[in-house]
Design a protein around this motif. Sequence first.
Motif, PDB file in Angstrom:
ATOM      1  N   GLU A  43      22.553  71.108  44.348  1.00  0.00           N
ATOM      2  CA  GLU A  43      23.836  72.098  44.058  1.00  0.00           C
ATOM      3  C   GLU A  43      25.144  71.767  44.350  1.00  0.00           C
ATOM      4  O   GLU A  43      26.059  72.157  43.549  1.00  0.00           O
ATOM      5  N   ASN A  44      25.261  70.883  45.532  1.00  0.00           N
ATOM      6  CA  ASN A  44      26.766  70.658  45.983  1.00  0.00           C
ATOM      7  C   ASN A  44      27.156  69.207  45.249  1.00  0.00           C
ATOM      8  O   ASN A  44      27.907  68.586  46.170  1.00  0.00           O
ATOM      9  N   GLN A  45      26.069  68.968  44.469  1.00  0.00           N
ATOM     10  CA  GLN A  45      26.684  67.472  43.656  1.00  0.00           C
ATOM     11  C   GLN A  45      26.361  66.327  44.917  1.00  0.00           C
ATOM     12  O   GLN A  45      27.088  65.349  44.717  1.00  0.00           O
ATOM     13  N   ARG A  46      25.337  66.336  45.583  1.00  0.00           N
ATOM     14  CA  ARG A  46      25.140  65.272  46.634  1.00  0.00           C
ATOM     15  C   ARG A  46      26.134  65.162  47.533  1.00  0.00           C
ATOM     16  O   ARG A  46      26.361  63.895  47.816  1.00  0.00           O
ATOM     17  N   HIS A  54      30.264  61.883  50.452  1.00  0.00           N
ATOM     18  CA  HIS A  54      29.735  61.718  49.293  1.00  0.00           C
ATOM     19  C   HIS A  54      28.679  60.703  49.028  1.00  0.00           C
ATOM     20  O   HIS A  54      28.875  59.339  49.186  1.00  0.00           O
ATOM     21  N   MET A  55      27.375  61.217  48.751  1.00  0.00           N
ATOM     22  CA  MET A  55      26.266  60.479  48.584  1.00  0.00           C
ATOM     23  C   MET A  55      26.259  59.915  46.952  1.00  0.00           C
ATOM     24  O   MET A  55      26.812  60.485  46.156  1.00  0.00           O
ATOM     25  N   THR A  56      25.360  58.821  46.837  1.00  0.00           N
ATOM     26  CA  THR A  56      25.347  58.300  45.321  1.00  0.00           C
ATOM     27  C   THR A  56      24.511  59.386  44.650  1.00  0.00           C
ATOM     28  O   THR A  56      23.779  60.236  45.032  1.00  0.00           O
ATOM     29  N   ILE A  57      24.788  59.482  43.304  1.00  0.00           N
ATOM     30  CA  ILE A  57      24.239  60.348  42.389  1.00  0.00           C
ATOM     31  C   ILE A  57      24.052  59.743  41.380  1.00  0.00           C
ATOM     32  O   ILE A  57      24.854  59.071  40.780  1.00  0.00           O
ATOM     33  N   ALA A  58      23.009  60.188  40.487  1.00  0.00           N
ATOM     34  CA  ALA A  58      22.504  59.639  39.370  1.00  0.00           C
ATOM     35  C   ALA A  58      23.406  60.033  38.138  1.00  0.00           C
ATOM     36  O   ALA A  58      23.765  60.998  38.057  1.00  0.00           O
ATOM     37  N   PRO A  59      23.706  59.130  37.210  1.00  0.00           N
ATOM     38  CA  PRO A  59      24.384  59.300  35.990  1.00  0.00           C
ATOM     39  C   PRO A  59      24.092  60.779  35.263  1.00  0.00           C
ATOM     40  O   PRO A  59      24.862  61.546  34.926  1.00  0.00           O
ATOM     41  N   ARG A  60      22.733  61.235  34.987  1.00  0.00           N
ATOM     42  CA  ARG A  60      22.267  61.990  34.329  1.00  0.00           C
ATOM     43  C   ARG A  60      22.552  63.291  35.100  1.00  0.00           C
ATOM     44  O   ARG A  60      23.073  64.457  34.733  1.00  0.00           O
ATOM     45  N   ALA A  61      22.350  63.416  36.395  1.00  0.00           N
ATOM     46  CA  ALA A  61      22.543  64.545  37.571  1.00  0.00           C
ATOM     47  C   ALA A  61      24.109  64.577  37.388  1.00  0.00           C
ATOM     48  O   ALA A  61      24.531  65.704  37.409  1.00  0.00           O
ATOM     49  N   ARG A  62      24.906  63.459  37.574  1.00  0.00           N
ATOM     50  CA  ARG A  62      26.386  63.754  37.415  1.00  0.00           C
ATOM     51  C   ARG A  62      26.980  64.691  36.086  1.00  0.00           C
ATOM     52  O   ARG A  62      27.863  65.421  36.266  1.00  0.00           O
TER      53      ARG A  62
END
Length: 307
Positions: A43-46, A54-62
């Motif tokens: 919910e906090n965008q990783r 800031h952790m890595t986040i997948a494109p679809r989740a971003r």
Amino acid sequence: MNWITNYVRPTINSLFSRREMPENLWEKCPGCGTMLFHRELAENQRVCTSCGHHMTIAPRARFGHFFDGGLFHEIAVPQPVADPLHFRDQKKYPDRMKAAQKSTGEKEAMLVAEGEVMRTRLVAVAQDFSFMGGSMGMYVGNAIIAACEHAVRHRLPLVLFSAAGGARMQEGILSLMQMPRSTVAIDMLREAGLPYIVVLTHPTTGGVTASYAMLGDVQIAEPGALICFAGPRVIEQTIRETLPEGFQRAEYLRDHGMLDRVTPRQKLREEIATILRMLTQQGPVVHGDLPAPDKGVPALPPASESR
């Protein structure tokens, strides 16, 4: 004895045995070591709620957080030749691709989409570092060209989120050819007078940094992102000197003029929408779900006149 063994002991064990906890419910922050609940982290965008790492986040989740309501239309990308060099190291290249596709749920390292950000229509491209290190292969080159062509055709700005370890060695020289291909594609946007914004995320290195990742009209980075061509360890081993603290990190590059902004992930939506509306001479961003104000509605009189 059978009654105690077969009934009493299993009943007692079931009452007092510890319940097994799924392993994927918690994730440790690489920055501060805090254990974060996976739902709260998503919910906090990783972004770590404790230290802001800031952790890595997948494109679809971003894109789910970036576009209005999480709604976007995926743009098709032409499929390149599967294994042009018949490359093999410890595994065959197609086997590595299948493993990456299975672990990420995506078919390649880049996702192209169209949608609205605070009522601002745009094309967005994002790299997936968890897919073979976000390496730049022929598909990535095709994705950037497809995004640029779609943006020019529909007169839309382009936003690119970079995250890569460089070129994909399994495609050899064909991978390096994506640097000039993507550069020519970005020139199409310039000739059409369309804005191009790059958001550099952790890490952005190698040939990606030497091409489309550093060609934006506005260069933004997420906090703490490593941005370089050769990594700091390679440079230290080459020059045999200790590098300055924070060298090649987003804040260091901003202070030395290579970046325009360093913006937290939660504020990227509004900042990008504001910049794009300024560059395209549109009105201010629209907050919430209310429609934009009618231009024909007269402004309120000043406080002194209303009295």
